[in-house]
Design a protein around this motif. Structure first.
Motif, PDB file in Angstrom:
ATOM      1  N   GLU A 109      -0.759   4.184  -6.553  1.00 25.40           N
ATOM      2  CA  GLU A 109      -0.991   5.399  -7.301  1.00 25.40           C
ATOM      3  C   GLU A 109      -0.014   5.001  -8.687  1.00 25.40           C
ATOM      4  O   GLU A 109       0.818   4.504  -8.773  1.00 25.40           O
TER       5      GLU A 109
ATOM      6  N   GLN B 244      -4.933   1.226  -2.923  1.00 34.59           N
ATOM      7  CA  GLN B 244      -3.896   2.331  -2.459  1.00 34.59           C
ATOM      8  C   GLN B 244      -2.620   2.248  -3.246  1.00 34.59           C
ATOM      9  O   GLN B 244      -1.566   2.585  -2.662  1.00 34.59           O
TER      10      GLN B 244
ATOM     11  N   ASP C 172      -8.224   5.202 -11.171  1.00 36.32           N
ATOM     12  CA  ASP C 172      -8.889   5.540  -9.926  1.00 36.32           C
ATOM     13  C   ASP C 172      -9.425   4.327  -8.909  1.00 36.32           C
ATOM     14  O   ASP C 172      -9.274   4.246  -7.942  1.00 36.32           O
ATOM     15  N   LEU C 173      -9.416   3.161  -9.916  1.00 31.24           N
ATOM     16  CA  LEU C 173      -9.813   1.963  -9.167  1.00 31.24           C
ATOM     17  C   LEU C 173      -8.576   1.504  -8.252  1.00 31.24           C
ATOM     18  O   LEU C 173      -8.492   0.985  -7.035  1.00 31.24           O
TER      19      LEU C 173
ATOM     20  N   ASN D 163      -6.173   3.390  -7.094  1.00 33.42           N
ATOM     21  CA  ASN D 163      -5.962   4.391  -5.949  1.00 33.42           C
ATOM     22  C   ASN D 163      -6.958   3.880  -4.877  1.00 33.42           C
ATOM     23  O   ASN D 163      -6.756   4.117  -3.813  1.00 33.42           O
ATOM     24  N   GLU D 164      -8.131   3.876  -4.969  1.00 32.76           N
ATOM     25  CA  GLU D 164      -9.438   3.500  -4.288  1.00 32.76           C
ATOM     26  C   GLU D 164      -9.184   1.977  -3.548  1.00 32.76           C
ATOM     27  O   GLU D 164      -9.320   2.271  -2.304  1.00 32.76           O
ATOM     28  N   CYS D 165      -8.851   0.876  -4.343  1.00 36.42           N
ATOM     29  CA  CYS D 165      -9.088  -0.337  -3.727  1.00 36.42           C
ATOM     30  C   CYS D 165      -7.603  -0.743  -3.252  1.00 36.42           C
ATOM     31  O   CYS D 165      -7.680  -1.653  -2.390  1.00 36.42           O
TER      32      CYS D 165
ATOM     33  N   GLU E  23       0.784  -1.276  -0.109  1.00 34.10           N
ATOM     34  CA  GLU E  23       0.179  -0.057  -0.012  1.00 34.10           C
ATOM     35  C   GLU E  23       0.784   1.337   0.101  1.00 34.10           C
ATOM     36  O   GLU E  23       2.030   1.215   0.603  1.00 34.10           O
TER      37      GLU E  23
END
Length: 273
Positions: free
Chosen positions: A204, A202, A195-196, A198-200, A178
């Motif tokens: 980048e 962590q 986006d996925l 980054n969101e799921c 992460e």
């Protein structure tokens, strides 16, 4: 070469002891000796198993078996080979305190374009891909590689040549800590994937932006992306330098196994040296 041979053998043998794997008492050649020989063939003999077997027998007193038996043993050990790479990769990820990674792909052709119709190793249009950097088509596989900031491979994914980078990334099982950052070229641009991740996860994904991008970068961010991602080209040059003029294989599985050995051998070479 002798030092590298001993180092590779000890690493493999210790791993097998750690997971409780034992050799068949009827086998003249241990699993560690088989994998050591295979990795040496990729590192020093351009993938020539016969030359590596002769070296192990003449310089280290290893009692070799016939070539067909050796190849069958090696194919059966492919899961253990991948497990070895995963174990080494986990250690490299733990040591990578910067949490910065690079991703890109390189093509591996099984034959020249003019011989596609006569290819017996692969069949189908799925293997016809395009190398943008070389401005030509190829017929074979595309290898996705994730490396540390220093260019040491920690993960790879082999797929048919027609797959584009961002599609292969979605199919690739990422196993990064992460807070990691992945630098990539513009071929990995997909806002939904960014986006996925980054969101799921962590994680980048920092892909270079095209001129018409809806998410343009600040100049200093664009400079950092271009600066970091160029290092992986040196890694690809190092891996392909281990290749012979033509990778010899009878089956697609054998071709892929040799690609795995070349990537693994390069990783070990970077660590040992």
């Amino acid at each position: 070469m002798t030092e590298q041979t001993i180092t590779i053998y000890c690493f493999i043998d210790d791993f097998f002891h750690a997971i409780g794997r034992k050799d068949d008492i009827h086998c003249k050649l241990s699993d560690a000796e088989v994998l050591t020989t295979a990795l040496l063939s990729a590192r020093f003999f351009y993938g020539n198993l016969h030359s590596a077997c002769s070296y192990m027998q003449n310089h280290h007193g290893v009692r070799m078996i016939d070539k067909s038996g050796f190849v069958r043993r090696l194919h059966r050990l492919q899961p253990q080979l991948l497990a070895l790479f995963s174990a080494l990769a986990r250690s490299l990820k733990q040591l990578n305190t910067s949490c910065s990674y690079l991703i890109d792909s390189f093509p591996v052709a099984v034959c020249d374009n003019i011989r596609i119709a006569r290819s017996h190793l692969l069949q189908g249009e799925a293997y016809r891909g395009k190398s943008v950097s070389k401005r030509r088509y190829f017929y074979g596989f595309r290898v996705q590689v994730i490396t540390t900031q220093e260019g040491v491979p920690v993960d790879f994914f082999i797929q048919a040549g027609s797959f584009v980078d961002v599609t292969a990334l979605q199919a690739m099982p990422l196993d990064l800590p992460e807070g990691s950052r992945i630098y990539a070229d513009a071929g990995y641009t997909c806002y939904e994937v960014e986006d996925l991740l980054n969101e799921c996860e962590q994680v980048e994904l920092l892909a270079c932006r095209k001129s018409n991008s809806k998410r343009p970068d600040e100049p200093h961010i664009a400079f950092l992306k271009n600066h970091y991602r160029k290092r992986i080209e040196t890694t690809f040059s190092g891996i392909t330098n281990f290749f012979p003029k033509k990778i010899h294989a009878v089956t697609p599985q054998g071709f892929i196994l040799k690609l795995i050995l070349f990537i693994f051998a390069y990783t070990l070479n970077q660590i040992i040296e």
